[in-house]
Scaffold this active site. Sequence first.
Site: not given
Ligand code: GLA
Length: 730
Positions: A478, A548
């Site tokens: 990430d 997301d």
């Molecule tokens: C980002 C990712 C999510 C999750 C969060 C965790 O927003 O896109 O899928 O993994 O971080 O903090």
Amino acid sequence: MSITYNEKSNSFKLTANNTCYILSVVSEGYLAHVYFGKVLPDENLNYLLRLDENPFTPETNNRDRASFMDTLPFEYPCFGLGDYREHALSILDKNGASTCDLRYKSYKIYDGKPVLEGLPATFTNSPDEAQTLEITMEDKAAELEATLIYTAFEKLDVITRSIRIKNVGQDNVKLTRVYSACVEFDTDKLDMITLNGSWARERALERAPLHHGKQSVDSMRGESSHQSNPFTALCSHKADEDSGEAYGFNFVYSGNFVSQAEVTQHKKTRYLMGINSNDFEWLLEPDEKFTAPEVVMVYSDSGLGKMSRTFHDLYRNNLVRGEYKDKRRPILINNWEATYFNFTAEKLYQIAEQASKLGIEMLVMDDGWFGHRDADNSSLGDWFVYDSKIEGGLKALVDRVNSLGMKFGIWFEPEMVSPDSQLYREHPDWAIQVKGRELTLCREQYVLDYSRKDVRDYIYGLMRKILDSANIEYIKWDMNRQLTEVASNALPRERQRELWHRYVLGVYDLMNRLTTDYPHILLENCSGGGARFDPGMLYYSPQIWCSDDTDAVERLKIQYGTSMCYPCSAMGAHVSDCPNHTVGRSTPFSTRAHVAMVGTFGYELDVTKISQEDRDSIPAQIAEFNRYNMLVRTGDHYRIGNMFEDNTWDAWMFVAKDKSEALFEFVQVLGRPNERSRSVKLKGLDREVYYYEESNPDVLLSGAALMQCGINIGGIWGDYQSKILHFIKK
Ligand code: GLA
């Protein structure tokens, strides 16, 4: 031969499937762009350059040299010589002047495609798949050599471009702009298509006619970004999914970029793509080289659909690598939307236990397992297990999950550091920062200086310890914030503006080490959802988390936009719980699955808490996904509906390469009262062949009828309903 040099016209012709691209060396060694489009016979096309029209070439009329410079369609335009259109290259020479002047020196043609050192790029699987042309240009006064690198793919309408600059003098030179591609169009009658958005609504398609002046999308965020994607298509005003000319450009890079079209005084269009030159400089000491990332250029004579399918084929075969390149990906369950930070090893095990009974194949432990992280305000950089949360340790948890017959995956955010972390307390200078200035927080975190090998080595050391401690088979990498105060404690003053690019190179270096050392691990990229959904990342990870936003309706738009150039096999897509956590919408469980099936497929919910009815339907959803995944991963993708034009329905297809079967998916976003059933025309089938729909084998219809007359979509009642039809050749 896909690349030829014609001595008479002094021109180069690259042929890629049904596309050709022609450039010529003209008066005084300038390199001009002649043609890019549908394949042509071999002939002299230099008349297109209008060298016999005013302002004539400098050879015949040196008096108007500057006007000539401002008119010639340049293959790689330089700053400072009278070409006042946007340029591709500018420098600071040993005396501090910005002008540069590249003239033709030599060429070479060879089979295959070169590696771009330190950079992701498309590749050939065998040398006969493509040919490469290298044209070396020189600026004698600045003592620079520039090599334009073109590769033409034999069976795809694809030409790739990049450039390598070398300091061949005795003094330092600074590069202040090195774009990767410039293409001149002999018209201004074009539309520009870009993919723009924000967090949770990435890659929304926008289309507008070009107008006089400059129009562009870009990123200065240090990542390719949620806001704009490094993709642009230029197409004829009439081009649609299935007809008309379209040119797609995609930058194989994950940092700052610019994609710009300029309509000039003579109603021509100059298109440029490259690393954003804002706050960019690169110092070249004698003998040093700089390589600019690759631009993939796709031509289609049959609309946007064909353009997209060419990108998909190229990326599936010649960009994505590793064990999972051609494999079905494990069906995973991720605990992020299920628990957020609030979980323990026991809770994860309960989710896995339930999931394993339903046929789910992998548990992914998301953010919150390390340091003392219970919220997003601590511990990034402290990649050691949070003992009181993961009671019994990581290995014990992974072993337990494995004993259920499930794989185990883990989340990392390796580029970041929390102010509240052991790492930051020990090495505050490792964060990207401007000395004497307060660091700007974004999602409560700072960015590590990935231009530094010592920083990368340290983080990688911690990651390795975790990866070697248990049977981990998947990583979600990430990256949750943009860059600010971009300066490095490790770079000298004259190299500070290199940090944006050095940062991206550092990320690539670590991803390269990770994928080389752990070839069996499936890597999924992610960046606060889809802020780094770009071909650079696809070189390291065969899949990227799309967004997301997991709402099935929003995903119709996101996945539509993404499919402009990225294959569905790369789109991270999960079924989540309702009301959806991002938009609060409730959609049927089946529709969520049908929409996620277009991507890598998985679940992101607490499977122990959802309704019994939803839980019971998971095995059938998985069976359906398995039945069609091969078609989705390897077939030709056809967009039929368009949620940007009509918010009430969407439809798409995947057709097997041999046209023996096809999957049709339809989503009724909003129901309509008192209407006859909707007729939808299928695409991509064999006109001559008869097909039946799997659930109705007695009814045969020709491909011609299915495509020209369409099918009636009946039996759908209510909003957000979906339907899948599987057509099989008789
Ligand atoms: C980002 C990712 C999510 C999750 C969060 C965790 O927003 O896109 O899928 O993994 O971080 O903090």
